[in-house]
Motif scaffolding. Structure first.
Motif, PDB file in Angstrom:
ATOM      1  N   TYR A 278     -10.181   7.928   6.258  1.00 13.34           N
ATOM      2  CA  TYR A 278      -9.096   6.956   6.324  1.00 13.34           C
ATOM      3  C   TYR A 278      -8.927   6.344   4.939  1.00 13.34           C
ATOM      4  CZ  TYR A 278      -6.304   2.889   7.548  1.00 13.34           C
ATOM      5  OH  TYR A 278      -5.306   1.945   7.609  1.00 13.34           O
ATOM      6  N   THR A 279      -7.719   6.435   4.386  1.00 13.98           N
ATOM      7  CA  THR A 279      -7.415   5.834   3.100  1.00 13.98           C
ATOM      8  C   THR A 279      -6.706   4.508   3.351  1.00 13.98           C
ATOM      9  OG1 THR A 279      -7.204   8.013   2.083  1.00 13.98           O
ATOM     10  CG2 THR A 279      -6.257   6.149   0.872  1.00 13.98           C
ATOM     11  N   ILE A 280      -7.267   3.451   2.804  1.00 13.07           N
ATOM     12  CA  ILE A 280      -6.732   2.109   3.019  1.00 13.07           C
ATOM     13  C   ILE A 280      -5.486   1.907   2.167  1.00 13.07           C
ATOM     14  CG2 ILE A 280      -7.247  -0.366   2.886  1.00 13.07           C
ATOM     15  CD1 ILE A 280     -10.226   0.401   3.229  1.00 13.07           C
ATOM     16  N   GLY A 281      -4.495   1.282   2.769  1.00 15.47           N
ATOM     17  CA  GLY A 281      -3.240   0.971   2.077  1.00 15.47           C
ATOM     18  C   GLY A 281      -3.350  -0.335   1.303  1.00 15.47           C
ATOM     19  N   ASN A 282      -2.230  -0.969   1.064  1.00 14.44           N
ATOM     20  CA  ASN A 282      -2.174  -2.188   0.270  1.00 14.44           C
ATOM     21  C   ASN A 282      -2.642  -3.384   1.097  1.00 14.44           C
ATOM     22  OD1 ASN A 282      -1.723  -3.823  -1.908  1.00 14.44           O
ATOM     23  ND2 ASN A 282       0.475  -4.010  -1.556  1.00 14.44           N
ATOM     24  N   VAL A 283      -3.955  -3.518   1.214  1.00 13.21           N
ATOM     25  CA  VAL A 283      -4.569  -4.583   2.006  1.00 13.21           C
ATOM     26  C   VAL A 283      -5.519  -5.352   1.098  1.00 13.21           C
ATOM     27  CG1 VAL A 283      -6.184  -5.033   3.904  1.00 13.21           C
ATOM     28  CG2 VAL A 283      -4.416  -3.294   4.156  1.00 13.21           C
ATOM     29  N   THR A 284      -5.459  -6.660   1.178  1.00 13.23           N
ATOM     30  CA  THR A 284      -6.362  -7.508   0.394  1.00 13.23           C
ATOM     31  C   THR A 284      -7.309  -8.217   1.345  1.00 13.23           C
ATOM     32  OG1 THR A 284      -4.715  -7.804  -1.340  1.00 13.23           O
ATOM     33  CG2 THR A 284      -6.492  -9.434  -1.231  1.00 13.23           C
ATOM     34  N   ILE A 285      -8.597  -8.077   1.077  1.00 15.24           N
ATOM     35  CA  ILE A 285      -9.610  -8.743   1.892  1.00 15.24           C
ATOM     36  C   ILE A 285      -9.989 -10.052   1.200  1.00 15.24           C
ATOM     37  CG2 ILE A 285     -11.493  -7.415   0.823  1.00 15.24           C
ATOM     38  CD1 ILE A 285     -12.951  -7.492   3.521  1.00 15.24           C
ATOM     39  N   ALA A 286      -9.929 -11.134   1.950  1.00 17.13           N
ATOM     40  CA  ALA A 286     -10.213 -12.455   1.409  1.00 17.13           C
ATOM     41  C   ALA A 286     -11.656 -12.538   0.922  1.00 17.13           C
ATOM     42  CB  ALA A 286      -9.960 -13.521   2.484  1.00 17.13           C
ATOM     43  N   GLY A 287     -11.895 -13.430  -0.020  1.00 10.66           N
ATOM     44  CA  GLY A 287     -13.247 -13.683  -0.504  1.00 10.66           C
ATOM     45  C   GLY A 287     -14.014 -14.583   0.445  1.00 10.66           C
ATOM     46  N   LYS A 288     -15.273 -14.798   0.112  1.00 11.30           N
ATOM     47  CA  LYS A 288     -16.144 -15.713   0.866  1.00 11.30           C
ATOM     48  C   LYS A 288     -16.232 -15.362   2.346  1.00 11.30           C
ATOM     49  CE  LYS A 288     -15.352 -19.476  -2.319  1.00 11.30           C
ATOM     50  NZ  LYS A 288     -14.938 -20.845  -2.522  1.00 11.30           N
ATOM     51  N   GLY A 289     -16.543 -14.112   2.638  1.00  9.48           N
ATOM     52  CA  GLY A 289     -16.761 -13.701   4.031  1.00  9.48           C
ATOM     53  C   GLY A 289     -15.562 -13.113   4.740  1.00  9.48           C
ATOM     54  N   GLY A 290     -14.483 -12.846   4.025  1.00  4.66           N
ATOM     55  CA  GLY A 290     -13.314 -12.231   4.650  1.00  4.66           C
ATOM     56  C   GLY A 290     -13.673 -10.873   5.243  1.00  4.66           C
ATOM     57  N   LYS A 291     -13.109 -10.560   6.401  1.00  5.32           N
ATOM     58  CA  LYS A 291     -13.413  -9.288   7.082  1.00  5.32           C
ATOM     59  C   LYS A 291     -12.137  -8.518   7.372  1.00  5.32           C
ATOM     60  CE  LYS A 291     -17.570 -10.798   9.400  1.00  5.32           C
ATOM     61  NZ  LYS A 291     -17.678 -12.004  10.168  1.00  5.32           N
ATOM     62  N   VAL A 292     -12.293  -7.201   7.398  1.00  4.05           N
ATOM     63  CA  VAL A 292     -11.229  -6.284   7.802  1.00  4.05           C
ATOM     64  C   VAL A 292     -11.841  -5.316   8.804  1.00  4.05           C
ATOM     65  CG1 VAL A 292      -9.696  -4.428   7.063  1.00  4.05           C
ATOM     66  CG2 VAL A 292      -9.949  -6.448   5.637  1.00  4.05           C
ATOM     67  N   TYR A 293     -11.167  -5.153   9.950  1.00  8.18           N
ATOM     68  CA  TYR A 293     -11.622  -4.237  10.996  1.00  8.18           C
ATOM     69  C   TYR A 293     -10.750  -2.993  10.974  1.00  8.18           C
ATOM     70  CZ  TYR A 293     -14.209  -8.211  12.800  1.00  8.18           C
ATOM     71  OH  TYR A 293     -15.078  -9.263  12.932  1.00  8.18           O
ATOM     72  N   LEU A 294     -11.378  -1.826  10.984  1.00 11.14           N
ATOM     73  CA  LEU A 294     -10.669  -0.556  11.073  1.00 11.14           C
ATOM     74  C   LEU A 294     -10.891   0.007  12.471  1.00 11.14           C
ATOM     75  CD1 LEU A 294      -9.085   1.858  10.003  1.00 11.14           C
ATOM     76  CD2 LEU A 294     -11.228   2.704   8.980  1.00 11.14           C
ATOM     77  N   HIS A 295      -9.827  -0.015  13.292  1.00 12.53           N
ATOM     78  CA  HIS A 295      -9.872   0.482  14.665  1.00 12.53           C
ATOM     79  C   HIS A 295      -9.512   1.965  14.671  1.00 12.53           C
ATOM     80  CE1 HIS A 295     -10.026  -3.647  16.288  1.00 12.53           C
ATOM     81  NE2 HIS A 295      -9.238  -3.933  15.265  1.00 12.53           N
TER      82      HIS A 295
END
Length: 157
Positions: free
Chosen positions: A87-104
């Motif tokens: 899976y290639t991630i698109g234009n997504v920014t993950i926040a600092g200080k514990g930011g999370k991104v879930y890939l379903h």
């Protein structure tokens, strides 16, 4: 002071003087930039309930990334890799200080915190697997591995 240190200081002084003489600026190389504070956080490798391959079931299988650094990180071009799929991630920014991104695994509308692989079959093996996070340049940045544990369907990475 060692003779090596003395020699280095003399050389830097000579270089600085030469740079000034020709109107140039002497810059000292800084250490390589530290890798982003990005890593796998956890994985729900066995969606709860029966494996029906319904979109709802597929989306209950996910892997999460966390940013433990202070600055937000743009993930465009980063890859989450399994033996069977990438899976290639698109234009997504993950926040600092514990930011999370879930890939379903299944289909859905992606946001800044939930991404959807769009697959019609499960990605992560219930009996054990390894997820690999690769940078835009294709270098391995992190991995998350697990083996089947009795009664467990989720693992912290």
């Amino acid at each position: 002071m060692t003779s090596e240190t003395s020699f280095t200081r003399k050389m830097l002084g000579s270089l600085a003087a030469a740079a000034v003489a020709v109107g140039a600026t002497l810059t000292v190389a800084s250490p390589a930039q530290a890798a982003p504070a990005l890593r796998f956080h956890s994985a729900q490798y066995d969606s709860p309930g029966k494996d029906t391959r319904s979109n709802a079931s597929l989306n209950k299988e996910w892997i999460a990334l966390v940013n433990t650094g202070k600055k937000a990180i743009n993930l465009k071009g980063w890859k989450v890799v399994d033996k069977s799929a990438t899976y290639t991630i698109g234009n997504v920014t993950i926040a600092g200080k514990g930011g999370k991104v879930y890939l379903h695994t299944g289909k859905g509308t992606s946001s800044q915190t939930h991404l959807y692989w769009g697959r019609g079959n499960y990605v992560w093996n219930n009996t054990g697997d390894t997820a690999t996070l690769k940078t835009k340049a294709g270098k391995i940045h992190d991995t998350c591995s697990w083996k089947q544990k009795s009664g467990r369907t989720k693992v912290a990475c």
